[in-house]
Design a protein around this motif. Sequence first.
Motif, PDB file in Angstrom:
ATOM      1  N   SER A  60       0.846  -1.189   0.000  1.00 33.35           N
ATOM      2  CA  SER A  60       0.000   0.000   0.000  1.00 33.35           C
ATOM      3  C   SER A  60       0.885   1.245   0.000  1.00 33.35           C
ATOM      4  CB  SER A  60      -0.917   0.018   1.230  1.00 33.35           C
ATOM      5  OG  SER A  60      -0.168   0.224   2.411  1.00 33.35           O
ATOM      6  N   ASP A  61       0.306   2.367  -0.419  1.00 33.57           N
ATOM      7  CA  ASP A  61       1.068   3.618  -0.420  1.00 33.57           C
ATOM      8  C   ASP A  61       1.467   4.025   0.993  1.00 33.57           C
ATOM      9  OD1 ASP A  61       1.053   3.841  -3.126  1.00 33.57           O
ATOM     10  OD2 ASP A  61      -0.233   5.608  -3.238  1.00 33.57           O
ATOM     11  N   GLU A  62       0.576   3.783   1.952  1.00 39.85           N
ATOM     12  CA  GLU A  62       0.884   4.161   3.330  1.00 39.85           C
ATOM     13  C   GLU A  62       2.093   3.389   3.850  1.00 39.85           C
ATOM     14  OE1 GLU A  62      -2.099   3.437   2.180  1.00 39.85           O
ATOM     15  OE2 GLU A  62      -3.099   5.396   2.332  1.00 39.85           O
ATOM     16  N   ALA A  63       2.146   2.088   3.565  1.00 43.62           N
ATOM     17  CA  ALA A  63       3.276   1.271   4.013  1.00 43.62           C
ATOM     18  C   ALA A  63       4.562   1.681   3.302  1.00 43.62           C
ATOM     19  CB  ALA A  63       2.979  -0.209   3.764  1.00 43.62           C
ATOM     20  N   THR A  64       4.461   1.958   2.007  1.00 42.39           N
ATOM     21  CA  THR A  64       5.647   2.374   1.262  1.00 42.39           C
ATOM     22  C   THR A  64       6.152   3.725   1.755  1.00 42.39           C
ATOM     23  OG1 THR A  64       4.693   1.265  -0.676  1.00 42.39           O
ATOM     24  CG2 THR A  64       6.628   2.635  -1.052  1.00 42.39           C
ATOM     25  N   LEU A  65       5.238   4.628   2.083  1.00 37.42           N
ATOM     26  CA  LEU A  65       5.620   5.944   2.597  1.00 37.42           C
ATOM     27  C   LEU A  65       6.415   5.811   3.892  1.00 37.42           C
ATOM     28  CD1 LEU A  65       5.455   9.028   2.355  1.00 37.42           C
ATOM     29  CD2 LEU A  65       3.281   8.929   3.584  1.00 37.42           C
ATOM     30  N   GLU A  66       5.984   4.911   4.779  1.00 43.40           N
ATOM     31  CA  GLU A  66       6.721   4.701   6.029  1.00 43.40           C
ATOM     32  C   GLU A  66       8.114   4.139   5.747  1.00 43.40           C
ATOM     33  OE1 GLU A  66       5.990   5.623   9.138  1.00 43.40           O
ATOM     34  OE2 GLU A  66       4.340   6.656   8.129  1.00 43.40           O
ATOM     35  N   MET A  67       8.221   3.256   4.761  1.00 41.12           N
ATOM     36  CA  MET A  67       9.530   2.731   4.374  1.00 41.12           C
ATOM     37  C   MET A  67      10.436   3.855   3.874  1.00 41.12           C
ATOM     38  SD  MET A  67       8.233  -0.711   2.384  1.00 41.12           S
ATOM     39  CE  MET A  67       9.802  -0.924   1.545  1.00 41.12           C
ATOM     40  N   CYS A  68       9.865   4.765   3.094  1.00 43.73           N
ATOM     41  CA  CYS A  68      10.652   5.878   2.545  1.00 43.73           C
ATOM     42  C   CYS A  68      11.135   6.799   3.657  1.00 43.73           C
ATOM     43  CB  CYS A  68       9.823   6.655   1.530  1.00 43.73           C
ATOM     44  SG  CYS A  68       9.480   5.756  -0.011  1.00 43.73           S
ATOM     45  N   ARG A  69      10.281   7.056   4.635  1.00 48.07           N
ATOM     46  CA  ARG A  69      10.683   7.889   5.762  1.00 48.07           C
ATOM     47  C   ARG A  69      11.847   7.253   6.524  1.00 48.07           C
ATOM     48  NH1 ARG A  69       4.453   9.067   7.363  1.00 48.07           N
ATOM     49  NH2 ARG A  69       4.193  11.059   6.288  1.00 48.07           N
ATOM     50  N   GLU A  70      11.740   5.949   6.732  1.00 43.63           N
ATOM     51  CA  GLU A  70      12.813   5.243   7.434  1.00 43.63           C
ATOM     52  C   GLU A  70      14.095   5.264   6.611  1.00 43.63           C
ATOM     53  OE1 GLU A  70      13.772   0.790   9.296  1.00 43.63           O
ATOM     54  OE2 GLU A  70      11.853   1.201   8.309  1.00 43.63           O
ATOM     55  N   ALA A  71      13.959   5.068   5.306  1.00 43.15           N
ATOM     56  CA  ALA A  71      15.136   5.069   4.429  1.00 43.15           C
ATOM     57  C   ALA A  71      15.818   6.421   4.431  1.00 43.15           C
ATOM     58  CB  ALA A  71      14.729   4.682   3.006  1.00 43.15           C
ATOM     59  N   HIS A  72      15.026   7.493   4.459  1.00 44.51           N
ATOM     60  CA  HIS A  72      15.599   8.847   4.441  1.00 44.51           C
ATOM     61  C   HIS A  72      16.409   9.111   5.710  1.00 44.51           C
ATOM     62  CE1 HIS A  72      16.038  12.959   3.200  1.00 44.51           C
ATOM     63  NE2 HIS A  72      15.424  13.426   4.273  1.00 44.51           N
ATOM     64  N   ILE A  73      16.031   8.463   6.807  1.00 44.03           N
ATOM     65  CA  ILE A  73      16.764   8.614   8.070  1.00 44.03           C
ATOM     66  C   ILE A  73      18.025   7.750   8.063  1.00 44.03           C
ATOM     67  CG2 ILE A  73      16.679   8.199  10.561  1.00 44.03           C
ATOM     68  CD1 ILE A  73      13.675   8.849  10.407  1.00 44.03           C
ATOM     69  N   LEU A  74      17.868   6.499   7.627  1.00 48.31           N
ATOM     70  CA  LEU A  74      18.988   5.565   7.694  1.00 48.31           C
ATOM     71  C   LEU A  74      20.022   5.802   6.599  1.00 48.31           C
ATOM     72  CD1 LEU A  74      17.064   2.255   8.521  1.00 48.31           C
ATOM     73  CD2 LEU A  74      18.294   3.778  10.095  1.00 48.31           C
ATOM     74  N   GLN A  75      19.567   6.248   5.418  1.00 45.86           N
ATOM     75  CA  GLN A  75      20.486   6.475   4.300  1.00 45.86           C
ATOM     76  C   GLN A  75      20.183   7.852   3.711  1.00 45.86           C
ATOM     77  OE1 GLN A  75      21.521   3.421   1.589  1.00 45.86           O
ATOM     78  NE2 GLN A  75      20.885   1.769   2.903  1.00 45.86           N
ATOM     79  N   ASP A  76      20.573   8.884   4.467  1.00 40.68           N
ATOM     80  CA  ASP A  76      20.182  10.234   4.099  1.00 40.68           C
ATOM     81  C   ASP A  76      20.817  10.737   2.810  1.00 40.68           C
ATOM     82  OD1 ASP A  76      22.676  10.271   5.249  1.00 40.68           O
ATOM     83  OD2 ASP A  76      22.381  12.141   6.341  1.00 40.68           O
ATOM     84  N   GLU A  77      21.873  10.077   2.342  1.00 40.38           N
ATOM     85  CA  GLU A  77      22.506  10.503   1.091  1.00 40.38           C
ATOM     86  C   GLU A  77      21.973   9.750  -0.126  1.00 40.38           C
ATOM     87  OE1 GLU A  77      26.719  10.293   1.416  1.00 40.38           O
ATOM     88  OE2 GLU A  77      26.859  11.794   3.009  1.00 40.38           O
ATOM     89  N   ALA A  78      21.167   8.738   0.114  1.00 42.93           N
ATOM     90  CA  ALA A  78      20.647   7.920  -0.988  1.00 42.93           C
ATOM     91  C   ALA A  78      19.486   8.629  -1.684  1.00 42.93           C
ATOM     92  CB  ALA A  78      20.192   6.564  -0.476  1.00 42.93           C
ATOM     93  N   LEU A  79      19.341   8.389  -2.974  1.00 40.44           N
ATOM     94  CA  LEU A  79      18.169   8.821  -3.715  1.00 40.44           C
ATOM     95  C   LEU A  79      17.070   7.787  -3.493  1.00 40.44           C
ATOM     96  CD1 LEU A  79      19.930   9.839  -7.043  1.00 40.44           C
ATOM     97  CD2 LEU A  79      18.965  11.399  -5.341  1.00 40.44           C
ATOM     98  N   ILE A  80      15.840   8.248  -3.310  1.00 43.39           N
ATOM     99  CA  ILE A  80      14.736   7.340  -3.013  1.00 43.39           C
ATOM    100  C   ILE A  80      13.651   7.493  -4.067  1.00 43.39           C
ATOM    101  CG2 ILE A  80      12.984   6.677  -1.319  1.00 43.39           C
ATOM    102  CD1 ILE A  80      14.756   7.936   0.837  1.00 43.39           C
ATOM    103  N   VAL A  81      13.247   6.363  -4.639  1.00 43.76           N
ATOM    104  CA  VAL A  81      12.135   6.325  -5.589  1.00 43.76           C
ATOM    105  C   VAL A  81      11.024   5.482  -4.975  1.00 43.76           C
ATOM    106  CG1 VAL A  81      11.344   5.494  -7.838  1.00 43.76           C
ATOM    107  CG2 VAL A  81      13.556   6.651  -7.639  1.00 43.76           C
TER     108      VAL A  81
END
Length: 244
Positions: A60-81
């Motif tokens: 779901s979009d909600e679950a993916t959004l939470e993954m993106c938020r976590e990714a932005h914290i853990l890998q702040d230099e990575a590009l996220i799609v």
Amino acid sequence: MSNQLQVIIVTQNEIEGEGLRRILTERSLDVVGVFRNLADIPLETGSHGVNNLLVMASSSDEATLEMCREAHILQDEALIVMLGHDCECAMVAQAFQAGVAGYIGKDTSCASLAAMINLVALGEKIVPSRIIFELAGLDTNLRWNDNDGRIEDVKMSDREVEILRGLIRGEPNKIISRRLNITEATVKVHVKSILRKLHVVNRTQAAIWALSRGLLGEPVQQNGEQSPCAAVVPRFPLRLADVA
């Protein structure tokens, strides 16, 4: 980008992940692996001048959004799609606020998907075509600057503001009526009033209007403060690049 780029796919759906790996690999993208969780990604990825591009997908979009938020914290230099389902303007806005560089619908063609990821790697921001069409359909008489058309200048009732928050979240009338304990017919009357006051023609345009002026989708708590998890979304228009 001057450094080498490696693509990392994060999804708990093994079939989806392997399909994405094949699509991107066949189009000359360097996919280093498919992982079920961010914690499974080896620590050495993204080192020695190599840039990570994370492709995030979930049920779901909600679950993916939470993954993106976590990714932005853990890998702040990575590009996220973020690979999304519904391409609703409110969700796309929240995704960019969460740090994504691209929101791509799952109905995108294989060739377009790879092309969009390459554009993200070059520093572009990718949004669905649907969002561009919604923006293009806005009333041209609306003025989009900080000093004009402020929410507090529009004479809306507290009830209308709460319904507008529901439109930002993409809620249908039935959900809004249940949450506010009013009838669907009453919600429809309020929505019509909101569209008239904002000089827009549909619910999506009303949501974009409100988002651009910093209104949050989170309901107001009883003490009158915003929910602590709410965040102001970026102002439209964003820098857009779309190849769909």
